[in-house]
Design a protein around this motif. Structure first.
Motif, PDB file in Angstrom:
ATOM      1  N   ALA A 285     -18.084  19.789 -17.313  1.00 33.53           N
ATOM      2  CA  ALA A 285     -18.942  18.319 -17.206  1.00 33.53           C
ATOM      3  C   ALA A 285     -20.226  18.573 -16.233  1.00 33.53           C
ATOM      4  N   ILE A 286     -20.396  19.220 -15.225  1.00 34.32           N
ATOM      5  CA  ILE A 286     -21.564  19.513 -14.586  1.00 34.32           C
ATOM      6  C   ILE A 286     -22.514  20.348 -15.557  1.00 34.32           C
ATOM      7  N   ILE A 287     -22.282  21.375 -16.037  1.00 28.56           N
ATOM      8  CA  ILE A 287     -23.055  22.175 -16.986  1.00 28.56           C
ATOM      9  C   ILE A 287     -23.237  21.457 -18.218  1.00 28.56           C
ATOM     10  N   ASN A 288     -22.502  21.078 -18.945  1.00 26.40           N
ATOM     11  CA  ASN A 288     -22.824  20.169 -20.073  1.00 26.40           C
ATOM     12  C   ASN A 288     -23.574  19.110 -20.344  1.00 26.40           C
ATOM     13  N   GLN A 289     -23.214  18.037 -19.218  1.00 26.53           N
ATOM     14  CA  GLN A 289     -24.217  16.959 -19.179  1.00 26.53           C
ATOM     15  C   GLN A 289     -25.492  17.297 -18.379  1.00 26.53           C
ATOM     16  N   GLY A 290     -25.450  18.322 -17.624  1.00 24.77           N
ATOM     17  CA  GLY A 290     -26.768  18.926 -16.752  1.00 24.77           C
ATOM     18  C   GLY A 290     -27.650  19.426 -18.124  1.00 24.77           C
ATOM     19  N   SER A 291     -27.003  20.146 -19.165  1.00 19.95           N
ATOM     20  CA  SER A 291     -27.988  20.543 -20.448  1.00 19.95           C
ATOM     21  C   SER A 291     -28.553  19.443 -20.774  1.00 19.95           C
ATOM     22  N   ASN A 292     -27.784  18.161 -21.021  1.00 20.74           N
ATOM     23  CA  ASN A 292     -28.621  16.836 -21.625  1.00 20.74           C
ATOM     24  C   ASN A 292     -29.422  16.448 -20.604  1.00 20.74           C
ATOM     25  N   ALA A 293     -29.290  16.514 -19.449  1.00 23.41           N
ATOM     26  CA  ALA A 293     -30.215  15.656 -18.273  1.00 23.41           C
ATOM     27  C   ALA A 293     -31.441  16.661 -18.450  1.00 23.41           C
ATOM     28  N   THR A 294     -31.381  17.877 -18.365  1.00 24.80           N
ATOM     29  CA  THR A 294     -32.515  18.874 -18.430  1.00 24.80           C
ATOM     30  C   THR A 294     -33.513  18.558 -19.469  1.00 24.80           C
ATOM     31  N   HIS A 295     -32.702  18.440 -20.571  1.00 26.86           N
ATOM     32  CA  HIS A 295     -33.389  18.320 -21.886  1.00 26.86           C
ATOM     33  C   HIS A 295     -34.058  17.017 -21.934  1.00 26.86           C
ATOM     34  N   CYS A 296     -33.671  15.934 -21.276  1.00 23.82           N
ATOM     35  CA  CYS A 296     -34.373  14.627 -21.249  1.00 23.82           C
ATOM     36  C   CYS A 296     -35.321  14.581 -20.210  1.00 23.82           C
ATOM     37  N   LEU A 297     -35.230  15.418 -19.224  1.00 17.58           N
ATOM     38  CA  LEU A 297     -36.339  15.563 -18.105  1.00 17.58           C
ATOM     39  C   LEU A 297     -37.486  16.441 -18.612  1.00 17.58           C
ATOM     40  N   TYR A 298     -37.246  17.242 -19.699  1.00 21.57           N
ATOM     41  CA  TYR A 298     -38.329  18.217 -20.089  1.00 21.57           C
ATOM     42  C   TYR A 298     -39.266  17.070 -21.039  1.00 21.57           C
ATOM     43  N   ASN A 299     -38.548  16.409 -21.844  1.00 28.43           N
ATOM     44  CA  ASN A 299     -39.290  15.470 -22.550  1.00 28.43           C
ATOM     45  C   ASN A 299     -39.925  14.503 -21.735  1.00 28.43           C
ATOM     46  N   SER A 300     -39.368  14.062 -20.744  1.00 23.44           N
ATOM     47  CA  SER A 300     -40.057  13.039 -20.088  1.00 23.44           C
ATOM     48  C   SER A 300     -41.232  13.574 -19.064  1.00 23.44           C
ATOM     49  N   ALA A 301     -41.308  15.042 -18.707  1.00 22.70           N
ATOM     50  CA  ALA A 301     -42.165  15.610 -17.846  1.00 22.70           C
ATOM     51  C   ALA A 301     -43.368  15.788 -18.773  1.00 22.70           C
ATOM     52  N   LEU A 302     -43.245  16.305 -20.314  1.00 21.18           N
ATOM     53  CA  LEU A 302     -44.071  16.604 -21.065  1.00 21.18           C
ATOM     54  C   LEU A 302     -44.887  15.478 -21.377  1.00 21.18           C
ATOM     55  N   GLY A 303     -44.378  14.393 -21.438  1.00 20.04           N
ATOM     56  CA  GLY A 303     -45.073  12.931 -21.862  1.00 20.04           C
ATOM     57  C   GLY A 303     -45.880  12.488 -20.631  1.00 20.04           C
ATOM     58  N   PHE A 304     -45.217  12.533 -19.507  1.00 18.63           N
ATOM     59  CA  PHE A 304     -45.908  11.979 -18.195  1.00 18.63           C
ATOM     60  C   PHE A 304     -47.245  13.080 -17.829  1.00 18.63           C
ATOM     61  N   SER A 305     -47.012  14.400 -18.105  1.00 20.72           N
ATOM     62  CA  SER A 305     -47.991  15.443 -18.142  1.00 20.72           C
ATOM     63  C   SER A 305     -49.227  15.056 -18.835  1.00 20.72           C
ATOM     64  N   LYS A 306     -48.807  14.708 -20.038  1.00 21.07           N
ATOM     65  CA  LYS A 306     -49.985  14.451 -20.803  1.00 21.07           C
ATOM     66  C   LYS A 306     -50.763  12.912 -20.519  1.00 21.07           C
ATOM     67  N   LEU A 307     -49.848  11.972 -20.260  1.00 19.56           N
ATOM     68  CA  LEU A 307     -50.384  10.755 -19.843  1.00 19.56           C
ATOM     69  C   LEU A 307     -51.350  10.717 -18.367  1.00 19.56           C
ATOM     70  N   PHE A 308     -50.839  11.645 -17.603  1.00 17.78           N
ATOM     71  CA  PHE A 308     -51.688  11.687 -16.205  1.00 17.78           C
ATOM     72  C   PHE A 308     -52.377  12.814 -16.095  1.00 17.78           C
ATOM     73  N   ARG A 309     -52.584  13.799 -17.103  1.00 17.47           N
ATOM     74  CA  ARG A 309     -53.044  14.877 -16.905  1.00 17.47           C
ATOM     75  C   ARG A 309     -52.763  15.600 -15.870  1.00 17.47           C
ATOM     76  N   GLN A 310     -51.620  16.045 -15.764  1.00 20.94           N
ATOM     77  CA  GLN A 310     -51.114  16.957 -14.648  1.00 20.94           C
ATOM     78  C   GLN A 310     -50.466  18.065 -15.170  1.00 20.94           C
ATOM     79  N   ARG A 311     -50.337  18.997 -14.406  1.00 20.41           N
ATOM     80  CA  ARG A 311     -49.689  20.378 -15.020  1.00 20.41           C
ATOM     81  C   ARG A 311     -48.343  20.086 -15.010  1.00 20.41           C
ATOM     82  N   TYR A 312     -47.674  20.890 -15.918  1.00 20.81           N
ATOM     83  CA  TYR A 312     -46.080  20.527 -15.988  1.00 20.81           C
ATOM     84  C   TYR A 312     -45.221  20.520 -14.880  1.00 20.81           C
ATOM     85  N   LEU A 313     -45.443  21.680 -14.195  1.00 17.46           N
ATOM     86  CA  LEU A 313     -44.670  21.833 -12.896  1.00 17.46           C
ATOM     87  C   LEU A 313     -44.838  20.795 -11.833  1.00 17.46           C
TER      88      LEU A 313
END
Length: 437
Positions: A285-313
């Motif tokens: 459950a931890i690894i499986n839902q963690g996979s979805n959680a990280t994918h969602c955070l990846y999408n979110s971070a990419l979007g906000f990085s572009k919006l605020f012109r900040q580096r991905y990390l």
């Protein structure tokens, strides 16, 4: 191997992922216990035939929808936010990209909270502590970018597949051990086929719309479509149909199916068996839902990085911290209804992006042939949103799938407006910001 995450520019062709790696990235997104539980809910609220039919058709529709958006990402070699800027304009894209980035951040918190709650309940550990530790771990995985998505998917997919097989085997063995299965009617028929189909599509419409974030890494058009196929219909369909099948087997053996969020799902059932089964189920459950959680955070971070012109990390650390705090404090529970309501707004966005790309509107905007305020995309969005909300809050919702109605309305409007030469108002000669990170 490491990849630079491009938040404001094109990736180079030699940096693409292999078809297998990108396919695993996609498979690890929807092949999760939450989708299986959703399938269980659909089975219990309709009938086996209705649920299976809606899931099968919905999975194929998602394949076409995500595949088209993924191909746009491959062709442009840019993230969703960058493509949205070309279509909706320098100002308009802030809302579109911001909305989707917020949505998937919300799902990151929920998918962090879900395994934390399972672990805390199973082993008597404080929830906030587990949620914090898991959240930090998921942020660290996401910090590795697309490679991190591949790594966690490589563990999540086979482990969850093994768990499903074990759960079905244990449940079947229960029937063979002397119990006399009695067939009961599965499902109370409270939801129509159209409502189930709408639910199938809505369950991944927001994340599916962000397909360019992943498929910009595809090495070819063929690789782009094959990788999406690993998720839709395969991963998504198998996970959801597993929920339907498990619910049917529970009913066949006279076991309760009323609470698919607790024991009436593969993970909940194995946890209930205790011992090694429970430990294995919680780990998966931890690894499986963690996979979805990280994918969602990846999408979110990419979007906000572009919006605020900040580096991905930097963005991943900031946005991830906010998400972890929301998950650990339990505030995530208040997001569910809002996320579902806002999710009604997503299909028209995908429709506009698809039609804009394949009609040549995107090419004309990016080349400077069309400049100024992006009137056509916003009129199309408004058309889709109005139609979708009218259906969603009327009796017609039982007979008309909201995501399809809103998508078709927006697509038709965009198709007409994009073909009208005067549909683009030339208010300014503002140029598109496509600076490299």
């Amino acid at each position: 191997m490491s990849h630079k995450e491009y938040t404001a520019g094109q990736i180079s062709e030699h940096e693409g992922l292999s078809t297998f790696k990108l396919g695993m990235v996609w498979a690890g997104f929807p092949f999760i216990i939450a989708i299986t539980i959703t399938g269980s809910v659909f089975a219990s609220k309709s009938s086996l035939l209705t649920a299976v039919s809606a899931i099968g058709i919905g999975s194929l529709i998602m394949f076409a929808y995500v595949g088209l958006l993924g191909e746009i990402g491959w062709r442009e070699r840019r993230s969703f936010s960058q493509i949205a800027q070309m279509i909706f304009g320098d100002v308009g894209y802030l809302f579109v990209a911001g909305l989707l980035s917020f949505l998937v951040l919300g799902w990151f918190t929920i998918n962090t909270a879900m395994p934390a709650e399972i672990f805390a309940t199973s082993f008597g550990v404080p929830y906030y502590l587990v949620a914090t530790i898991l959240g930090i771990a998921f942020v660290l995985v996401t910090a590795r970018g697309i490679i991190g998505m591949n790594v966690i998917s490589n563990f999540s997919v086979p482990l969850f597949f093994a768990l499903i097989l074990i759960a079905f085997a244990m449940l079947a063995d229960r029937g063979n051990a002397g119990a006399h299965p009695h067939y009961t009617t599965v499902g109370d028929h409270s939801l129509t086929f159209q409502e189930i189909l709408a639910g199938v599509l809505a369950s991944f419409a927001d994340s599916g719309t962000l397909a360019p974030d992943f498929n910009r890494w595809a090495t070819s058009r063929r690789a782009s479509w094959i990788s999406v196929f690993a998720a839709f219909p395969l991963g998504f369909g198998i996970a959801m149909l597993a929920g339907v099948g498990f619910t049917a087997m529970l009913a066949m053996h006279g076991l309760g199916i009323a609470d698919p969020f607790q024991s009436a799902n593969p993970i909940g059932y194995l946890v209930g068996l205790g011992g090694a089964f429970a430990v294995f189920a919680v780990l998966v459950a931890i690894i499986n839902q963690g996979s979805n959680a990280t994918h969602c955070l990846y999408n979110s971070a990419l979007g906000f990085s572009k919006l605020f012109r900040q580096r991905y990390l930097v963005t991943t650390a900031i946005v991830g911290t906010i998400g972890v705090i929301i998950a650990a404090t339990g505030v995530w529970a208040f997001l569910l209804d809002w996320l579902e309501i806002i999710g009604v707004l997503v299909p028209p966005i995908g429709a506009v992006v698809i039609v804009a790309s394949y009609s040549g509107y995107l090419a004309r905007r990016s080349s400077g042939e069309l400049s100024g305020m992006a009137v056509a995309p916003w009129l199309s969005l408004g058309t889709g949103w109005v139609c979708g909300l009218i259906v969603n809050y009327s009796a017609a919702v039982r007979y008309l799938p909201v995501p399809i109605i809103s998508f078709v309305a927006a697509a038709m409007a965009m198709g007409v407006l994009a073909s009208v030469k005067g549909g683009q108002r030339r208010l300014t000669t503002s140029t598109l910001i496509l600076d490299e990170e």
